[in-house]
Write a protein that holds these residues in place. Sequence first.
Motif, PDB file in Angstrom:
ATOM      1  N   LYS A 103       0.820  -1.221   0.054  1.00  0.00           N
ATOM      2  CA  LYS A 103       0.061   0.103   0.129  1.00  0.00           C
ATOM      3  C   LYS A 103       0.953   1.170   0.011  1.00  0.00           C
ATOM      4  CE  LYS A 103      -4.205  -1.373   2.058  1.00  0.00           C
ATOM      5  NZ  LYS A 103      -5.395  -0.618   1.841  1.00  0.00           N
ATOM      6  N   PRO A 137      -7.093   8.581   5.964  1.00  0.00           N
ATOM      7  CA  PRO A 137      -6.634   7.195   5.179  1.00  0.00           C
ATOM      8  C   PRO A 137      -5.340   6.965   5.313  1.00  0.00           C
ATOM      9  CG  PRO A 137      -7.095   8.899   3.691  1.00  0.00           C
ATOM     10  CD  PRO A 137      -7.451   9.629   5.043  1.00  0.00           C
ATOM     11  N   GLU A 148      -2.364   3.126   8.243  1.00  0.00           N
ATOM     12  CA  GLU A 148      -1.440   2.235   8.085  1.00  0.00           C
ATOM     13  C   GLU A 148       0.077   2.564   8.232  1.00  0.00           C
ATOM     14  OE1 GLU A 148      -3.780   2.938   5.812  1.00  0.00           O
ATOM     15  OE2 GLU A 148      -5.445   1.505   5.577  1.00  0.00           O
ATOM     16  N   GLN A 204      -4.007   4.205  -0.210  1.00  0.00           N
ATOM     17  CA  GLN A 204      -4.524   3.029   0.133  1.00  0.00           C
ATOM     18  C   GLN A 204      -4.082   1.884  -1.005  1.00  0.00           C
ATOM     19  OE1 GLN A 204      -6.566   1.886   2.513  1.00  0.00           O
ATOM     20  NE2 GLN A 204      -6.020   3.724   3.704  1.00  0.00           N
ATOM     21  N   MET A 205      -3.803   2.489  -2.212  1.00  0.00           N
ATOM     22  CA  MET A 205      -3.707   1.639  -3.393  1.00  0.00           C
ATOM     23  C   MET A 205      -2.673   0.736  -3.370  1.00  0.00           C
ATOM     24  SD  MET A 205      -2.598   4.440  -6.322  1.00  0.00           S
ATOM     25  CE  MET A 205      -2.903   3.221  -7.752  1.00  0.00           C
ATOM     26  N   MET A 206      -2.613  -0.505  -3.837  1.00  0.00           N
ATOM     27  CA  MET A 206      -1.717  -1.377  -3.586  1.00  0.00           C
ATOM     28  C   MET A 206      -0.802  -1.529  -5.066  1.00  0.00           C
ATOM     29  SD  MET A 206      -2.882  -4.672  -1.226  1.00  0.00           S
ATOM     30  CE  MET A 206      -1.698  -5.361  -0.905  1.00  0.00           C
TER      31      MET A 206
END
Lengths: 221, 355
Positions: free
Chosen positions: B8, B32, B35, B175-177
């Motif tokens: 991520k 967001p 993480e 958030q994108m992987m």
Amino acid sequence: MKEYKHITLLCGHYGSGKTNVAVNMAFELKKQYENTAIADLDIVNPYFRTRDSEKDLAEAGIRVICSKYAGTNLDAPALPPEMYSITEMKDMKSIVDVGGDDRGALALGRLSAAIVAEGDYEMLMVINCHRPLTRDAESTLEVMREIEAACRIPFTGLVNNSNIGRETTAETVLDSAEYAEEVSRLSGLPVVMTSVREDIAVELCGKVNNVFPLKLQKSIV
Amino acid sequence: MADKVLMKGNEAIAEAAIIAGCRHYFGYPITPQTEIAAYMAKRMPKIGGCFLQAESEIAAINMVYGVASAGLRVMTSSSSPGISLKGEGLSYLAGSDLPSLVVNVQRGGPGLGGIQPSQSDYFQATRAGGHGDFRMIVLAPASVQEMAELTVKGFELADKYRMTSMLLADGTMGQMMEPVELASLKVNAAPEKPWATNGTKMQRAHNITNSLSLVPEELEQLNFARYERYAEIEANETMYEEYLMDDADICIAAFGIAARVSRNAVDEARRQGIKVGMIRPITLWPFPTAPFKAAADHVKSFISVELSMGQMIEDVKLASECRVPVTLCNRAGGMIPTPEQVLDAIVKANNGGER
């Protein structure tokens, strides 16, 4: 095709691909069994939820059990009241998409007594050796033990979902077999399936046992 | 094992910070970007680092002040509302000439807003991170790999110029992987920091980090000196990427996720025979003025594509000296423009403003 128990639980490290595997499993289960549901019990991540595929699932006649707040601006760790039907409704088979890591699995603890007492379940650990914190068998085992402690349900099998996003090739999957076998050896649990993108699944025919093609795949920008 | 990992954006920032030598992270959870904190909480204890969940964003930025004073690489991260809380600390860091990395994974606003991606903190990042005359180096990644690379770059620039670097991402980027290669990251070790308050060892005079000035003439001189340093940064550290600009009649200006969406639109417009290109600022401050100024010589208009009500558009107008029209193509409040929306804007611009 896989034989499904009353309840199939999917747990794993955050970002290992649980939701993607769960949604695809629900479609397969629906082909074998009329009264099928998919339940999203994620209380950690407000994004990338089962609800993203709600339209496809509903069209296929699959019941979606998910907090109505998933995918909205309300970032609350909410669970849907319908979650109790997973254990209560004996004529309904469910795929349960649990939140990542031990924190995500905590919510499953609410149902663990009923699930374990009934004993008609599979508890699957989705693993991916290309995720930075589960790159080897030992670190994967550590996450497994944390999840089991949090939800109080022992794992029964592994799903090897090792992938590197859009750069995944048949080679990537073949190379991950050694890792999956090592996790299997250390945990004493079988690799129930190897899940891969549909176009790669064809290439793996005869090379890998129990290949599970992922037909529905969310694309990124 | 494999060379690449699937990460991520938020995780890539955290791991890249560790690779860059950051062993102190202070933060407070907010979607967001949570993480980053979660990753640091797992990794820092294993490498002898310090992860501390502060009691608030304000506490976290002041902990950053402390570690930065001691001369170590340090970071904090948050999302839009949390960055507003850090504003006072950012100003104090600037006033004390302390290096740090601050990450803003933006979400929709104003106020508590929402948790979907946004770029509406552009003004805050490039103009007014806090009170007083100061700048931050603002870096805008457009891929998970670049999240990692610019994190390292952010630490290096912060140390080099004794100031805060801000990594300005958005919820999508966080958030994108995507596959990331971390082994290729090159890190320059932190320079000597003779000003650090890390113990005199009875061999030098006490160092003091402070942003209070009692004499206005001296405070003015400090401001002058700081802005000379900023001019040096503007001259040497500007980063941008040009895409199909050589023969372009229309120029898209977009950064981060907006640039990824726009690139698809540019490709489709090219297939339709429209000569469109894109300039993607990678540093938002210093803003890449030169390529926009040069483009204004041959394009008939600019389109600023933003996840905001139009903020970078002001810099595009300034850089191009308003010689040709600059229009806005945007979504706001957590929504993302589609390639189709951008393509529509390109077609309209190509027809001289008519659809």
